[in-house]
Each structure stands twice: as C-alpha cells, then as structure tokens.
Motif scaffolding. Structure first.
Motif, PDB file in Angstrom:
ATOM      1  N   ALA A 130      85.175  12.599  32.652  1.00  0.00           N
ATOM      2  CA  ALA A 130      86.081  11.521  31.996  1.00  0.00           C
ATOM      3  C   ALA A 130      86.144  10.277  32.699  1.00  0.00           C
ATOM      4  O   ALA A 130      86.143   9.159  32.081  1.00  0.00           O
ATOM      5  N   THR A 131      85.872  10.138  34.003  1.00  0.00           N
ATOM      6  CA  THR A 131      85.735   8.869  34.648  1.00  0.00           C
ATOM      7  C   THR A 131      84.533   8.226  34.190  1.00  0.00           C
ATOM      8  O   THR A 131      84.614   6.905  33.989  1.00  0.00           O
ATOM      9  N   ARG A 132      83.181   9.071  34.152  1.00  0.00           N
ATOM     10  CA  ARG A 132      82.265   8.335  33.677  1.00  0.00           C
ATOM     11  C   ARG A 132      82.268   7.650  32.072  1.00  0.00           C
ATOM     12  O   ARG A 132      81.827   6.612  31.940  1.00  0.00           O
ATOM     13  N   ILE A 133      82.815   8.599  31.658  1.00  0.00           N
ATOM     14  CA  ILE A 133      83.109   8.156  30.027  1.00  0.00           C
ATOM     15  C   ILE A 133      84.003   7.239  29.743  1.00  0.00           C
ATOM     16  O   ILE A 133      83.839   6.184  29.057  1.00  0.00           O
ATOM     17  N   ARG A 134      85.019   6.959  30.850  1.00  0.00           N
ATOM     18  CA  ARG A 134      85.929   5.700  30.774  1.00  0.00           C
ATOM     19  C   ARG A 134      85.197   4.667  31.047  1.00  0.00           C
ATOM     20  O   ARG A 134      85.617   3.560  30.463  1.00  0.00           O
ATOM     21  N   ILE A 135      84.486   4.482  32.193  1.00  0.00           N
ATOM     22  CA  ILE A 135      83.650   3.203  32.576  1.00  0.00           C
ATOM     23  C   ILE A 135      82.653   2.957  31.483  1.00  0.00           C
ATOM     24  O   ILE A 135      82.760   1.537  31.075  1.00  0.00           O
ATOM     25  N   LEU A 136      82.145   3.888  30.697  1.00  0.00           N
ATOM     26  CA  LEU A 136      81.265   3.597  29.712  1.00  0.00           C
ATOM     27  C   LEU A 136      81.943   2.929  28.548  1.00  0.00           C
ATOM     28  O   LEU A 136      81.563   1.900  27.855  1.00  0.00           O
ATOM     29  N   ASP A 137      83.064   3.517  28.199  1.00  0.00           N
ATOM     30  CA  ASP A 137      83.974   3.045  27.055  1.00  0.00           C
ATOM     31  C   ASP A 137      84.118   1.572  27.521  1.00  0.00           C
ATOM     32  O   ASP A 137      84.395   0.733  26.539  1.00  0.00           O
ATOM     33  N   TRP A 138      84.765   1.262  28.579  1.00  0.00           N
ATOM     34  CA  TRP A 138      85.086  -0.157  29.114  1.00  0.00           C
ATOM     35  C   TRP A 138      84.073  -0.827  28.843  1.00  0.00           C
ATOM     36  O   TRP A 138      84.120  -2.105  28.586  1.00  0.00           O
ATOM     37  N   ARG A 139      82.925  -0.704  29.312  1.00  0.00           N
ATOM     38  CA  ARG A 139      81.679  -1.571  29.107  1.00  0.00           C
ATOM     39  C   ARG A 139      81.389  -1.731  27.706  1.00  0.00           C
ATOM     40  O   ARG A 139      80.904  -2.726  27.426  1.00  0.00           O
ATOM     41  N   ILE A 140      81.407  -0.617  26.696  1.00  0.00           N
ATOM     42  CA  ILE A 140      81.099  -0.864  25.450  1.00  0.00           C
ATOM     43  C   ILE A 140      82.137  -1.756  25.050  1.00  0.00           C
ATOM     44  O   ILE A 140      81.866  -2.963  24.057  1.00  0.00           O
ATOM     45  N   ARG A 141      83.415  -1.841  25.165  1.00  0.00           N
ATOM     46  CA  ARG A 141      84.454  -2.552  24.875  1.00  0.00           C
ATOM     47  C   ARG A 141      84.214  -4.062  25.224  1.00  0.00           C
ATOM     48  O   ARG A 141      84.863  -5.032  24.668  1.00  0.00           O
ATOM     49  N   ASN A 168      83.837   8.381  21.613  1.00  0.00           N
ATOM     50  CA  ASN A 168      84.955   9.214  21.395  1.00  0.00           C
ATOM     51  C   ASN A 168      84.950  10.631  20.824  1.00  0.00           C
ATOM     52  O   ASN A 168      85.640  11.725  21.111  1.00  0.00           O
ATOM     53  N   ARG A 169      84.268  10.694  19.615  1.00  0.00           N
ATOM     54  CA  ARG A 169      84.078  11.807  18.574  1.00  0.00           C
ATOM     55  C   ARG A 169      83.293  13.189  19.714  1.00  0.00           C
ATOM     56  O   ARG A 169      83.624  13.877  19.794  1.00  0.00           O
ATOM     57  N   VAL A 170      82.029  12.465  20.302  1.00  0.00           N
ATOM     58  CA  VAL A 170      81.311  13.324  20.714  1.00  0.00           C
ATOM     59  C   VAL A 170      81.764  13.817  21.924  1.00  0.00           C
ATOM     60  O   VAL A 170      81.312  15.091  22.524  1.00  0.00           O
ATOM     61  N   THR A 171      82.737  13.300  22.700  1.00  0.00           N
ATOM     62  CA  THR A 171      83.368  13.853  23.897  1.00  0.00           C
ATOM     63  C   THR A 171      84.714  14.518  23.669  1.00  0.00           C
ATOM     64  O   THR A 171      85.531  14.530  24.682  1.00  0.00           O
ATOM     65  N   GLU A 172      85.018  14.548  22.264  1.00  0.00           N
ATOM     66  CA  GLU A 172      86.209  15.393  21.979  1.00  0.00           C
ATOM     67  C   GLU A 172      87.598  14.949  22.301  1.00  0.00           C
ATOM     68  O   GLU A 172      88.332  15.444  22.965  1.00  0.00           O
ATOM     69  N   ASN A 173      87.463  13.511  22.333  1.00  0.00           N
ATOM     70  CA  ASN A 173      88.434  12.706  22.740  1.00  0.00           C
ATOM     71  C   ASN A 173      89.006  12.983  24.145  1.00  0.00           C
ATOM     72  O   ASN A 173      90.249  13.033  24.474  1.00  0.00           O
ATOM     73  N   ILE A 174      88.245  13.210  24.939  1.00  0.00           N
ATOM     74  CA  ILE A 174      88.499  13.158  26.434  1.00  0.00           C
ATOM     75  C   ILE A 174      89.387  12.370  26.981  1.00  0.00           C
ATOM     76  O   ILE A 174      90.073  12.399  27.994  1.00  0.00           O
ATOM     77  N   LEU A 175      89.162  10.941  26.659  1.00  0.00           N
ATOM     78  CA  LEU A 175      90.041   9.861  27.081  1.00  0.00           C
ATOM     79  C   LEU A 175      91.576   9.727  26.371  1.00  0.00           C
ATOM     80  O   LEU A 175      92.266   8.868  26.786  1.00  0.00           O
TER      81      LEU A 175
END
Length: 277
Positions: A130-141, A168-175
């Motif tokens: 989740a931490t890795r995905i959160r960082i990636l999500d922030w960078r995309i935004r 978000n879809r492929v990580t099953e809304n882990i965030l």
C-alpha cells in the motif's frame, strides 16, 4: 505463420539498432534522433502493459506473462534495458509531461504484480504494498501538466486520469479512496465529451471500460467516431470491439467483476496481442 506477438520483436529490434549506433561517451543526438528515441520508448513502455494482460494459454499464477520469443537457431533476441537505451535521451522542453508519464507507466507495470493477490499477503506485506502504491498514486497526481490554455492539456489530463483509475482498480482500491475514484471517473467523461479526438489508445480503453450508463457509453462512442475520422489516427478497431465487449461482460455479470480478470479476459480474446499505443 507469424507469431502473435511479432510486433514486439520489431520494437526490440529498433532498440538494438539505436543502441548500437549510440555514441556511448558523447551522447550527441540531433532532434530527429531524439524524437525517434521518444517514439520507440513510448512503444516499448506500452508493450510492457500489453504483456501484463495478454494470455494465449493457461499459465501458472507466478509464471511470467510472455517469455522472450525464440528466433533463428534457438538464439534469443538481445535485451536492451530501458536505462541503457534512454541514457542519451533528452526530455522535450516543450512537452516535459511525456517523459514523466512514460516513466510512471513503466513504474506502474513494475510495481503492481501481474494478478495482484492481496488476499495472500499478510498484514505487513499489504502495508508495504500500500505504501508503494500510495507513492505511485501521488506521483501520477503530480504529473507536470501543460497550461490550461494549450490544446493538448485535456488529452494529457485524460491520460493522467486513466492511469489513476487503472492503478486503483487493479490494486482493488487498496488506498481506500472511493470518493476520489468517482471524481476521476466523472472528470474523465467530462473531458471525453469535450475532446475532438483521442489518438492514444490506453486512455480510450481504461475510460471506456468505466462507462456504465447510456450517457457515458454514448460519450465514449462519440469520441471513438470523431477519432476514427481523423486521417492521422491509427485503427481503432480493437478499442471499439474490446470496450463494447467489456460493457457486455458488465451487463451480464450478477455482481462486480474482478478488474484484473475482466481486463485480461478481454485482451486475451485477441489472436494478436493488441497495442495500447
């Protein structure tokens, strides 16, 4: 008979030619060659995305999606890493978002495993993921966007929204950001209705698969029709067929479909691995 992923060999071959011709120490590139590097990089990144979901035969859960095709005499085609290939590439000053988006697409493909199995992760593993995905999500935004007055701004924003929706879809809304997701989807359809064309296929697929209402589907079909009329647009056949096939799957399903399985099933129907360029 040609191999179904033969087009990926040509992308690898072009990388070899450009890499072998590169002056390793001086890195002197003219504008035309730098543009070619960007073009090949784009195809190479989107090839990685296609490989994630295209399945021609059943595979074990942890088996790689596609092995490197064997060529003459059983030899393997030389692999040029993206870092080696891009060492001389220059960011286009007037369009810095292109390089950033492509690097984030690469990171997305590398960070999110093929068929994410969150239920098999323990609590510590899920937190790390989740931490890795959160960082990636922030960078995309935070992709650098062109000025709102520029004609390209809506297209870049649509690409950004497609990446956020897919992540978000492929990580099953882990965030756990359902409200943000709905905003992304609403914004995407607003932009799709305003755009004259959308030549990149990736956002057309991702946004298209989100269409649930008749109005949203009409918006997608309208954008497809406008894009098809543009003489410089590539064939939209796969996009049109697979997006509508996704709608059929959603309409026939008794509940919400697993996103990874849905996308993989749709893409794997194709006898030739589709390109998301």
């Amino acid at each position: 008979m040609p191999h179904a992923s033969e087009w990926t060999w040509y992308v690898n071959g072009i990388k070899e030619v450009l890499y072998s011709d590169r002056p390793h120490a001086k890195c002197t590139l003219d504008e035309e060659k730098n543009a070619l590097l960007n073009w090949v990089y784009y195809h190479d990144v989107m090839k990685k995305f296609s490989i994630r979901h295209w399945r021609t035969t059943p595979r074990e859960k942890h088996e790689p999606s596609i092995t490197q095709p064997q060529l003459h005499g059983g030899s393997k085609r030389k692999q040029i890493s993206q870092d080696d290939f891009l060492v001389c590439q220059r960011v286009t000053p007037e369009a810095p978002w292109i390089s950033v988006i492509l690097r984030l697409m690469t990171e997305l493909c590398n960070t999110v495993p093929t068929k994410p199995c969150l239920r098999t992760m323990n609590a510590e593993e899920q937190n790390e993921f989740a931490t890795r995905i959160r960082i990636l999500d922030w960078r995309i935004r935070n992709v650098p966007m062109p000025a709102a007055a520029e004609k390209i701004s809506s297209s870049v924003r649509l690409y950004q929204l497609a990446m956020l929706i897919y992540l978000n879809r492929v990580t099953e809304n882990i965030l756990n950001q359902a409200s943000k997701m709905q905003t992304y989807i609403d914004d995407a359809f607003t932009l799709a209705a305003e755009l004259e064309t959308c030549k990149p296929h990736f956002p057309m697929y991702i946004i298209g698969w989100e269409a649930c209402t008749d109005e949203q589907r009409a918006t997608v079909l309208g954008l497809l029709e406008r894009t098809k009329k543009d003489p410089s647009s590539r064939s939209m056949f796969h996009v049109e067929v697979l997006v509508q096939a996704g709608w059929t799957q959603d309409d026939l399903a008794e509940g919400e479909l697993n996103y990874w399985d849905k996308v993989t099933t749709l893409i794997s129907v194709c006898s030739t691995m589709p390109s998301f360029v």
